[in-house]
Design a protein around this motif. Sequence first.
Motif, PDB file in Angstrom:
ATOM      1  N   LEU A   1     -15.329  30.894  -9.702  1.00  0.00           N
ATOM      2  CA  LEU A   1     -14.105  31.308  -8.657  1.00  0.00           C
ATOM      3  C   LEU A   1     -14.419  32.397  -7.771  1.00  0.00           C
ATOM      4  CD1 LEU A   1     -10.957  30.464 -10.761  1.00  0.00           C
ATOM      5  CD2 LEU A   1     -11.832  28.863  -9.027  1.00  0.00           C
ATOM      6  N   GLU A   2     -14.909  33.362  -8.365  1.00  0.00           N
ATOM      7  CA  GLU A   2     -15.223  34.609  -7.648  1.00  0.00           C
ATOM      8  C   GLU A   2     -16.334  34.384  -6.695  1.00  0.00           C
ATOM      9  OE1 GLU A   2     -15.453  37.771 -10.359  1.00  0.00           O
ATOM     10  OE2 GLU A   2     -13.494  38.332 -10.504  1.00  0.00           O
ATOM     11  N   ASP A   3     -17.253  33.399  -6.978  1.00  0.00           N
ATOM     12  CA  ASP A   3     -18.371  33.003  -6.189  1.00  0.00           C
ATOM     13  C   ASP A   3     -18.039  32.020  -5.023  1.00  0.00           C
ATOM     14  OD1 ASP A   3     -19.909  34.725  -7.369  1.00  0.00           O
ATOM     15  OD2 ASP A   3     -20.717  33.308  -8.807  1.00  0.00           O
ATOM     16  N   GLY A   4     -16.808  32.002  -4.960  1.00  0.00           N
ATOM     17  CA  GLY A   4     -16.152  30.857  -3.969  1.00  0.00           C
ATOM     18  C   GLY A   4     -16.208  29.357  -4.322  1.00  0.00           C
ATOM     19  N   GLY A   5     -16.642  29.253  -5.677  1.00  0.00           N
ATOM     20  CA  GLY A   5     -16.479  27.568  -6.224  1.00  0.00           C
ATOM     21  C   GLY A   5     -15.289  27.162  -6.536  1.00  0.00           C
ATOM     22  N   LYS A   6     -15.295  25.965  -6.950  1.00  0.00           N
ATOM     23  CA  LYS A   6     -14.134  25.183  -7.559  1.00  0.00           C
ATOM     24  C   LYS A   6     -14.572  24.655  -8.953  1.00  0.00           C
ATOM     25  CE  LYS A   6     -12.178  23.611  -3.011  1.00  0.00           C
ATOM     26  NZ  LYS A   6     -11.438  22.448  -2.513  1.00  0.00           N
ATOM     27  N   ILE A   7     -13.422  24.497  -9.772  1.00  0.00           N
ATOM     28  CA  ILE A   7     -13.712  24.211 -10.988  1.00  0.00           C
ATOM     29  C   ILE A   7     -13.537  22.612 -10.854  1.00  0.00           C
ATOM     30  CG2 ILE A   7     -12.921  24.475 -13.632  1.00  0.00           C
ATOM     31  CD1 ILE A   7     -14.029  26.870 -12.356  1.00  0.00           C
ATOM     32  N   GLN A   8     -14.369  21.864 -11.453  1.00  0.00           N
ATOM     33  CA  GLN A   8     -14.273  20.474 -11.766  1.00  0.00           C
ATOM     34  C   GLN A   8     -13.772  20.143 -13.082  1.00  0.00           C
ATOM     35  OE1 GLN A   8     -17.832  18.025 -11.044  1.00  0.00           O
ATOM     36  NE2 GLN A   8     -16.726  16.050 -10.973  1.00  0.00           N
ATOM     37  N   GLN A   9     -12.706  19.283 -13.340  1.00  0.00           N
ATOM     38  CA  GLN A   9     -12.283  18.988 -14.448  1.00  0.00           C
ATOM     39  C   GLN A   9     -13.564  18.117 -15.195  1.00  0.00           C
ATOM     40  OE1 GLN A   9      -8.291  17.037 -14.795  1.00  0.00           O
ATOM     41  NE2 GLN A   9      -8.977  15.650 -16.353  1.00  0.00           N
ATOM     42  N   ALA A  10     -13.720  18.512 -16.449  1.00  0.00           N
ATOM     43  CA  ALA A  10     -14.987  18.184 -17.021  1.00  0.00           C
ATOM     44  C   ALA A  10     -14.593  18.268 -18.453  1.00  0.00           C
ATOM     45  CB  ALA A  10     -16.101  18.628 -16.663  1.00  0.00           C
TER      46      ALA A  10
ATOM     47  N   PRO B   1       0.752  38.689 -20.829  1.00  0.00           N
ATOM     48  CA  PRO B   1      -0.466  38.395 -21.409  1.00  0.00           C
ATOM     49  C   PRO B   1      -1.608  39.323 -20.768  1.00  0.00           C
ATOM     50  CG  PRO B   1       0.278  36.575 -19.693  1.00  0.00           C
ATOM     51  CD  PRO B   1       1.283  37.573 -20.287  1.00  0.00           C
ATOM     52  N   ALA B   2      -2.664  39.715 -21.567  1.00  0.00           N
ATOM     53  CA  ALA B   2      -3.729  40.376 -20.757  1.00  0.00           C
ATOM     54  C   ALA B   2      -4.537  39.555 -19.857  1.00  0.00           C
ATOM     55  CB  ALA B   2      -4.506  40.866 -21.946  1.00  0.00           C
ATOM     56  N   LEU B   3      -4.767  40.354 -18.714  1.00  0.00           N
ATOM     57  CA  LEU B   3      -5.436  39.574 -17.559  1.00  0.00           C
ATOM     58  C   LEU B   3      -7.046  39.973 -17.863  1.00  0.00           C
ATOM     59  CD1 LEU B   3      -3.257  40.179 -14.683  1.00  0.00           C
ATOM     60  CD2 LEU B   3      -3.224  38.644 -16.083  1.00  0.00           C
ATOM     61  N   ILE B   4      -7.885  39.065 -17.415  1.00  0.00           N
ATOM     62  CA  ILE B   4      -9.596  39.199 -17.479  1.00  0.00           C
ATOM     63  C   ILE B   4      -9.930  39.174 -15.843  1.00  0.00           C
ATOM     64  CG2 ILE B   4     -11.688  38.438 -18.184  1.00  0.00           C
ATOM     65  CD1 ILE B   4     -10.148  37.001 -20.572  1.00  0.00           C
ATOM     66  N   ARG B   5     -10.208  40.345 -15.534  1.00  0.00           N
ATOM     67  CA  ARG B   5     -10.646  40.619 -13.959  1.00  0.00           C
ATOM     68  C   ARG B   5      -9.568  39.842 -13.001  1.00  0.00           C
ATOM     69  NH1 ARG B   5     -16.889  38.562 -15.020  1.00  0.00           N
ATOM     70  NH2 ARG B   5     -16.549  37.981 -12.874  1.00  0.00           N
ATOM     71  N   GLY B   6      -8.414  40.262 -13.517  1.00  0.00           N
ATOM     72  CA  GLY B   6      -7.228  39.511 -12.555  1.00  0.00           C
ATOM     73  C   GLY B   6      -6.705  38.314 -12.765  1.00  0.00           C
TER      74      GLY B   6
ATOM     75  N   GLU C   1     -14.458  32.263 -25.000  1.00  0.00           N
ATOM     76  CA  GLU C   1     -14.618  33.445 -23.905  1.00  0.00           C
ATOM     77  C   GLU C   1     -15.809  33.225 -23.225  1.00  0.00           C
ATOM     78  OE1 GLU C   1     -15.695  36.349 -27.474  1.00  0.00           O
ATOM     79  OE2 GLU C   1     -13.502  36.801 -27.442  1.00  0.00           O
ATOM     80  N   ALA C   2     -16.799  32.340 -23.519  1.00  0.00           N
ATOM     81  CA  ALA C   2     -17.782  31.855 -22.655  1.00  0.00           C
ATOM     82  C   ALA C   2     -17.354  31.054 -21.508  1.00  0.00           C
ATOM     83  CB  ALA C   2     -18.896  31.229 -23.354  1.00  0.00           C
ATOM     84  N   GLU C   3     -16.542  30.227 -21.705  1.00  0.00           N
ATOM     85  CA  GLU C   3     -15.800  29.295 -20.811  1.00  0.00           C
ATOM     86  C   GLU C   3     -15.088  30.065 -19.713  1.00  0.00           C
ATOM     87  OE1 GLU C   3     -15.191  25.798 -18.573  1.00  0.00           O
ATOM     88  OE2 GLU C   3     -16.477  26.292 -19.937  1.00  0.00           O
ATOM     89  N   VAL C   4     -14.450  30.859 -20.249  1.00  0.00           N
ATOM     90  CA  VAL C   4     -13.495  31.823 -19.385  1.00  0.00           C
ATOM     91  C   VAL C   4     -14.350  32.556 -18.342  1.00  0.00           C
ATOM     92  CG1 VAL C   4     -11.935  33.696 -19.348  1.00  0.00           C
ATOM     93  CG2 VAL C   4     -11.495  31.967 -20.950  1.00  0.00           C
ATOM     94  N   HIS C   5     -15.442  33.053 -18.919  1.00  0.00           N
ATOM     95  CA  HIS C   5     -16.484  33.994 -18.057  1.00  0.00           C
ATOM     96  C   HIS C   5     -17.031  32.996 -16.954  1.00  0.00           C
ATOM     97  CE1 HIS C   5     -19.477  36.950 -17.187  1.00  0.00           C
ATOM     98  NE2 HIS C   5     -20.212  35.884 -17.284  1.00  0.00           N
ATOM     99  N   TRP C   6     -17.478  31.904 -17.419  1.00  0.00           N
ATOM    100  CA  TRP C   6     -17.902  30.957 -16.712  1.00  0.00           C
ATOM    101  C   TRP C   6     -17.011  30.394 -15.422  1.00  0.00           C
ATOM    102  CZ3 TRP C   6     -17.110  25.951 -14.593  1.00  0.00           C
ATOM    103  CH2 TRP C   6     -18.049  25.358 -13.828  1.00  0.00           C
ATOM    104  N   GLN C   7     -15.802  30.117 -15.863  1.00  0.00           N
ATOM    105  CA  GLN C   7     -14.904  29.959 -14.872  1.00  0.00           C
ATOM    106  C   GLN C   7     -14.412  30.940 -13.804  1.00  0.00           C
ATOM    107  OE1 GLN C   7     -11.217  27.548 -16.002  1.00  0.00           O
ATOM    108  NE2 GLN C   7     -12.270  26.357 -17.418  1.00  0.00           N
ATOM    109  N   ILE C   8     -14.315  32.241 -14.091  1.00  0.00           N
ATOM    110  CA  ILE C   8     -14.200  33.193 -13.384  1.00  0.00           C
ATOM    111  C   ILE C   8     -15.166  33.570 -12.464  1.00  0.00           C
ATOM    112  CG2 ILE C   8     -13.591  35.775 -13.256  1.00  0.00           C
ATOM    113  CD1 ILE C   8     -12.226  35.425 -15.849  1.00  0.00           C
ATOM    114  N   GLU C   9     -16.392  33.508 -12.903  1.00  0.00           N
ATOM    115  CA  GLU C   9     -17.704  33.500 -12.186  1.00  0.00           C
ATOM    116  C   GLU C   9     -17.593  32.512 -10.962  1.00  0.00           C
ATOM    117  OE1 GLU C   9     -20.274  35.874 -11.974  1.00  0.00           O
ATOM    118  OE2 GLU C   9     -19.228  37.028 -13.688  1.00  0.00           O
TER     119      GLU C   9
END
Length: 488
Positions: A245-254, A4-9, A235-243
């Motif tokens: 994680l890269e900012d040191g945050g965590k994803i909350q199930q929602a 699979p293609a990776l998006i920013r790793g 695409e918008a959600e993927v971008h948000w989640q990567i941002e």
Amino acid sequence: MTAPALIRGYEVVIGLETHAQLSTASKIFSGASTRFGAEPNTQACPVDLALPGTLPVINRGAVERAIRFGLAVGAKVAPLSIFARKNYFYPDLPKGYQISQYEIPVVQGGMVHFFVGDQAKTVHLTRAHLEEDAGKSMHEGLETPGCSGIDLNRAGTPLLEIVTEPDMRSAAEAVAYAKTLHGLVVWLGICDGNMQEGSFRCDANVSVRKPGAPYGTRREIKNLNSFRFLQMAIEAEVHWQIEQLEDGGKIQQATVLFDPNANGGRGATRMMRTKEDAHDYRYFPDPDLPPLVISPAWVDSVRAAMPELPGAMAERFVTADGLPEYDATMVTQSLAFARYYEAARDASQAPKLVANWLMGEVSKRLNAEDRDIADAPVAPATLAALIGRVQDGTVSNNAAKQVFDALWTGEGRDVDAIIEAKGLKQMNDTGALEKIVDEVIAANAKSVEEYKSGKDKAFNALVGQVMKASKGKANPAQAGELLKARLA
């Protein structure tokens, strides 16, 4: 298998839950109508309103449609399944719970095969279960400003919720799966597929992870009712989640909603509520509904009435018509598309050319105008007539596209009349063509020399000059033969 293609790793992981409204005339547990567009609360009977003393009765037609779907995807149709109460409180849920299936659904497993580009893919299904829809909260167009209304017409509408494994790795893959599933449920006649009316809508579970890591925390994007919004939302959600994680945050199930107008029209997701788990719904078997028993004889009778399935039809087109597997899959993307192909093929006796036109010019027009093949302004017989004029050398491929444009836009209806009116006939006068070839050779000494020294591109350039000199009316193959003969 392609990685699979990776998006920013990061690797994207997607699973879809699709609600297909079943095509029954009445609701799943009552006799109320499912007709779309009625005045609010005119199609909600005492059972739908959960008035005291009412009892649900399962709609046999809804069960048969679930069986049909299970057979189509190669799933197990459970001989016994259980209806459960999914408890939550919302204004448009009259009972305070939704009747659904949980531990033992009616359809278990199954697979959906499709293409992303020219790459074959398979998505595994976890389950497909029967359930009732809720009502609808109305926040706009009301007489009293600042108030909300409740329309219970949809309450009790029969749904088949189709749940995948987290097998998809891109928004494009999710859209290709959803389009294939949409085509299948319409093909089977179990759902009308009308996304604008809410008959087919998707929830996307999206997470990201580093390759080889455990699954990340998922967020569920609710109620996506177009393929375009499905792609944009993922695409918008993927971008948000990567941002995050890269900012040191965590994803909350929602659970999140998609706003297509945010970010200058690129869209964005926004959290609606933290995501509930199964135990939050306090599932338990509905005491008013006995177990759903489906006998082997019932399954056999449904199987006997099934139409030819897309996969079987595609296989037939490969075997009988000589189509490549990809082409056969594309022309069976919907029953209407397949019927168009068959009609044009029978009229032209040129299956590969028909498939090429359907996957090319016809699909390009349909996609650009968001139209269905059933609404195509060019009839199969007309397309076949155009293909015939390419085959007999009357017009070139490029000229045929001009004729097709005229047919599509209503500039004309008769292929031969358009060819004459636009002067698109290919040059069949060998003497005139020989004269043009001689003039091109005389005027392009450098290209001639390069061709004789082994440069094939130079020959293509000479053919191009002949086509230009003939104003596109020369037959390219004939021009090439004459050039080779002169330059031998």
